[in-house]
Scaffold this motif. Structure first.
Motif, short mmCIF file in Angstrom:
data_model
loop_
_atom_site.label_atom_id
_atom_site.label_comp_id
_atom_site.label_asym_id
_atom_site.label_seq_id
_atom_site.Cartn_x
_atom_site.Cartn_y
_atom_site.Cartn_z
N VAL A 172 11.04 9.21 -11.69
CA VAL A 172 10.85 9.04 -10.24
C VAL A 172 10.12 7.72 -9.96
N THR A 173 9.14 7.39 -10.79
CA THR A 173 8.44 6.11 -10.65
C THR A 173 9.40 4.94 -10.84
N LEU A 174 10.24 5.01 -11.88
CA LEU A 174 11.22 3.96 -12.12
C LEU A 174 12.23 3.86 -10.98
N LEU A 175 12.57 5.02 -10.40
CA LEU A 175 13.49 5.04 -9.27
C LEU A 175 12.95 4.20 -8.12
N TYR A 176 11.65 4.30 -7.88
CA TYR A 176 11.05 3.53 -6.78
C TYR A 176 11.21 2.03 -7.04
N ILE A 177 11.01 1.60 -8.28
CA ILE A 177 11.15 0.18 -8.61
C ILE A 177 12.59 -0.28 -8.42
N VAL A 178 13.54 0.54 -8.83
CA VAL A 178 14.97 0.22 -8.65
C VAL A 178 15.30 0.08 -7.17
N MET A 179 14.78 1.02 -6.36
CA MET A 179 15.05 0.96 -4.91
C MET A 179 14.38 -0.26 -4.29
N ALA A 180 13.19 -0.63 -4.81
CA ALA A 180 12.51 -1.82 -4.30
C ALA A 180 13.37 -3.07 -4.53
N LYS A 181 13.97 -3.14 -5.70
CA LYS A 181 14.76 -4.33 -6.06
C LYS A 181 16.11 -4.38 -5.35
N TYR A 182 16.80 -3.26 -5.26
CA TYR A 182 18.18 -3.29 -4.79
C TYR A 182 18.37 -2.80 -3.35
N ILE A 183 17.36 -2.10 -2.80
CA ILE A 183 17.51 -1.57 -1.43
C ILE A 183 16.50 -2.22 -0.49
N PHE A 184 15.22 -2.22 -0.85
CA PHE A 184 14.21 -2.79 0.03
C PHE A 184 14.23 -4.32 0.00
N LYS A 185 14.50 -4.91 -1.15
CA LYS A 185 14.71 -6.34 -1.35
C LYS A 185 13.66 -7.24 -0.69
N PRO A 186 12.41 -7.19 -1.14
CA PRO A 186 11.40 -8.08 -0.58
C PRO A 186 11.59 -9.51 -1.07
N ASP A 187 10.98 -10.46 -0.38
CA ASP A 187 11.01 -11.85 -0.81
C ASP A 187 10.06 -12.01 -1.99
N VAL A 188 10.59 -12.41 -3.15
CA VAL A 188 9.79 -12.51 -4.36
C VAL A 188 9.71 -13.95 -4.88
N THR A 189 10.10 -14.90 -4.05
CA THR A 189 10.13 -16.29 -4.53
C THR A 189 8.74 -16.81 -4.88
N LEU A 190 7.70 -16.33 -4.21
CA LEU A 190 6.34 -16.78 -4.52
C LEU A 190 5.97 -16.44 -5.96
N ILE A 191 6.52 -15.36 -6.49
CA ILE A 191 6.22 -14.97 -7.87
C ILE A 191 7.14 -15.70 -8.84
N THR A 192 8.42 -15.80 -8.51
CA THR A 192 9.37 -16.44 -9.42
C THR A 192 9.08 -17.93 -9.60
N LYS A 193 8.41 -18.54 -8.63
CA LYS A 193 8.08 -19.97 -8.72
C LYS A 193 6.69 -20.21 -9.29
N SER A 194 5.96 -19.15 -9.54
CA SER A 194 4.57 -19.31 -10.01
C SER A 194 4.47 -19.15 -11.53
N ASP A 195 3.54 -19.89 -12.11
CA ASP A 195 3.27 -19.78 -13.55
C ASP A 195 2.08 -18.84 -13.83
N PHE A 196 1.60 -18.18 -12.79
CA PHE A 196 0.39 -17.37 -12.94
C PHE A 196 0.66 -16.13 -13.80
N VAL A 197 -0.25 -15.89 -14.73
CA VAL A 197 -0.28 -14.65 -15.51
C VAL A 197 -1.71 -14.14 -15.46
N TYR A 198 -1.88 -12.90 -15.08
CA TYR A 198 -3.23 -12.34 -14.94
C TYR A 198 -3.94 -12.37 -16.30
#
Length: 488
Positions: free
Chosen positions: A234-260
């Motif tokens: 069910v937890t993984l389902l939420y991540i799948v729905m976030a990526k393919y249904i909710f589709k937030p803007d993630v460019t700030l992360i894809t362009k960043s070199d930051f690693v915690y």
């Protein structure tokens, strides 16, 4: 403005006392209504107490309706017309004591700081660099695991804190969709992890009802296998729905070199606490892996699950740290780790669940007449569909504890005739009843999510949770009818 506020408070007070009067009237007065056959006058008394407490829990609070309900149970044949006997069964039973010591033990782990170290280690993996959904996966997995091994509230608070740090570094604001989705996702993951182990409070309550009614004992290994699979899927389902249904803007992360990288190493004290946690897990699960005739297994069963937690706590209180301070501050852990409202509810709900369907009440026969055409005679698949759908939908409207105590008699009554293990449905109930995020009335965690107005609004919560809960119903049914049937 102040006049309106004063008027609202007066209206709220009037509603409180009207609902309180209805609660008391149901608890003590329902028994005087004409009995509906096959329910007996004794059964009407039990139904009245049960309905009164549910109404009270839903409208005026947890503590006093629970205490008054237990007093009313003391005036019944079930407890031998003894209030003392009613309180002994509720507050003096093994189930109540077991949950008390489990919660105290969980507070030991949380106060040690182990949970924060665990979460920071999880989200600092380099694989998350430029990968927003891997980062979300690691964050939600951290929330899931902390809830599994410790408790749900530390899981949410710690992972929300980490999320806020990420958002600031990446440049997300409180108006952006990605952190909003993650705020909800952390609550989802924590709720899916909190009841994985069968010795968690809610699980113990539900399985205690099953054991008392059927004599079935919980085998920790298959129970945990099923709840872990459903919870994490069910937890993984939420991540799948976030990526393919909710589709937030993630460019700030894809362009960043930051690693915690703000990680911490376990101190010697925290390592000792982890060892204590590992000892607990091993001792609780060992009987499921080793032959029952071994002396060690016989000894563990003789000590009992409650005794195992008591011994571990006693050992922790006995030993001292290098600086001479207490390894476990027992009084502080009890003070901060035990939710007394929940304990009050449990102290009443456990004996009440047994009393409601006790011999001579006629309630079981009535349930057969009323719900037999719906739940009975349709086979295992339809029963699973009904239990899963009703449980999840109802849990989003009212407190999941109440839903559980309403559903358990139905599971006990109709599972065996349908050719399905009542333990399968009970284990499933324990995990799917936590899929309750839509309305604040779904429980304290749903209310906690709705209370985070700084990061997410009610409408945004509905936007993400309504479709997610709908798809979760389908996924839960699939998992129960496939993996669930294989395990049980």
């Amino acid at each position: 403005m102040s006049a309106n506020l004063k008027e609202d408070k007066q209206v709220s007070m009037i509603k409180y006392y009207v609902n309180s009067a209805i609660t008391i009237l149901l608890i003590f007065g329902f028994q005087f209504l004409p009995a509906v056959k096959p329910i007996t006058p004794y059964g009407m008394q039990m139904v009245g107490i049960f309905l009164g407490m549910i109404y009270g829990w839903s409208t005026v609070g947890i503590v006093w309706p629970s205490l008054v309900g237990l007093i009313a149970l003391g005036f019944s044949k079930y407890s031998g017309y003894s209030v003392v006997n009613a309180f002994k069964e509720g507050y003096g039973g093994d189930t109540f004591l077991f949950i008390f010591f489990v919660l105290t033990f969980a507070a030991v782990i949380d106060k040690s700081g182990v949970t924060r170290v665990m979460a920071k280690w999880m989200v600092s993996r380099k694989i998350a660099k430029k990968r927003p959904y891997v980062l979300l996966l690691l964050l939600l997995t951290a929330a899931f695991l902390i809830a599994v091994f410790v408790s749900v509230m530390p899981s949410i608070v710690i992972c929300w804190s980490l999320l806020y740090q990420f958002s600031d570094v990446f440049g997300y604001t409180k108006k952006d969709q990605y952190p909003k989705i993650a705020v909800v996702g952390i609550v989802v993951a924590a709720c899916m992890g909190v009841n994985v182990f069968p010795f968690k409070a809610y699980d113990v309550m539900m399985t205690a009802v099953l054991t008392k009614s059927t004599g079935l004992n919980v085998d920790y290994v298959p129970f945990t296998a099923l709840t872990a699979v459903i919870g994490y899927c069910v937890t993984l389902l939420y991540i799948v729905m976030a990526k393919y249904i909710f589709k937030p803007d993630v460019t700030l992360i894809t362009k960043s070199d930051f690693v915690y990288s703000d990680t911490e190493k376990l101190t010697s004290y925290q390592k000792q606490v982890v060892a204590l946690l590992a000892a607990m897990v091993i001792l609780m699960f060992l009987p499921g892996f080793l032959p029952a005739n071994l002396y060690l297994i016989k000894l563990l069963k003789w000590i009992g699950n409650t005794g195992i937690f008591v011994l571990l706590l006693a050992f922790g209180v006995f030993i001292k740290r290098k600086d001479g301070t207490l390894f476990i501050n027992y009084a502080d852990c009890v003070k901060t780790g035990v939710p007394w409202e929940t304990m009050a509810l449990m102290g009443t709900a456990l004996p009440m669940a047994s009393a409601l369907t006790a011999a001579g009440t006629g309630v079981q026969e009535w349930l057969n007449q009323l719900l037999g055409p719906i739940f009975g005679g349709h086979g295992a698949f339809l029963l699973i569909v009904l239990v899963v759908a009703i449980t999840i939908i109802a849990s989003n409207v009212m407190n999941h504890v109440v839903v559980g105590f309403v559903m358990m008699p139905l599971i006990i009554q109709f599972s065996s005739p349908a050719g399905i293990s009542p333990m399968l449905l009970t284990a499933s109930l324990c995990i799917i009843s936590q899929i309750a995020f839509i309305l604040p009335s779904g429980g304290p965690l749903a209310a906690f999510l709705h209370g985070n107005r700084e990061w997410i609004t009610a409408n945004e919560i509905y936007k993400y949770t309504i479709p997610f809960v709908a798809v979760s119903i389908v996924l839960s049914i699939v998992l129960c009818t496939t993996i669930g049937r294989l395990i049980y």
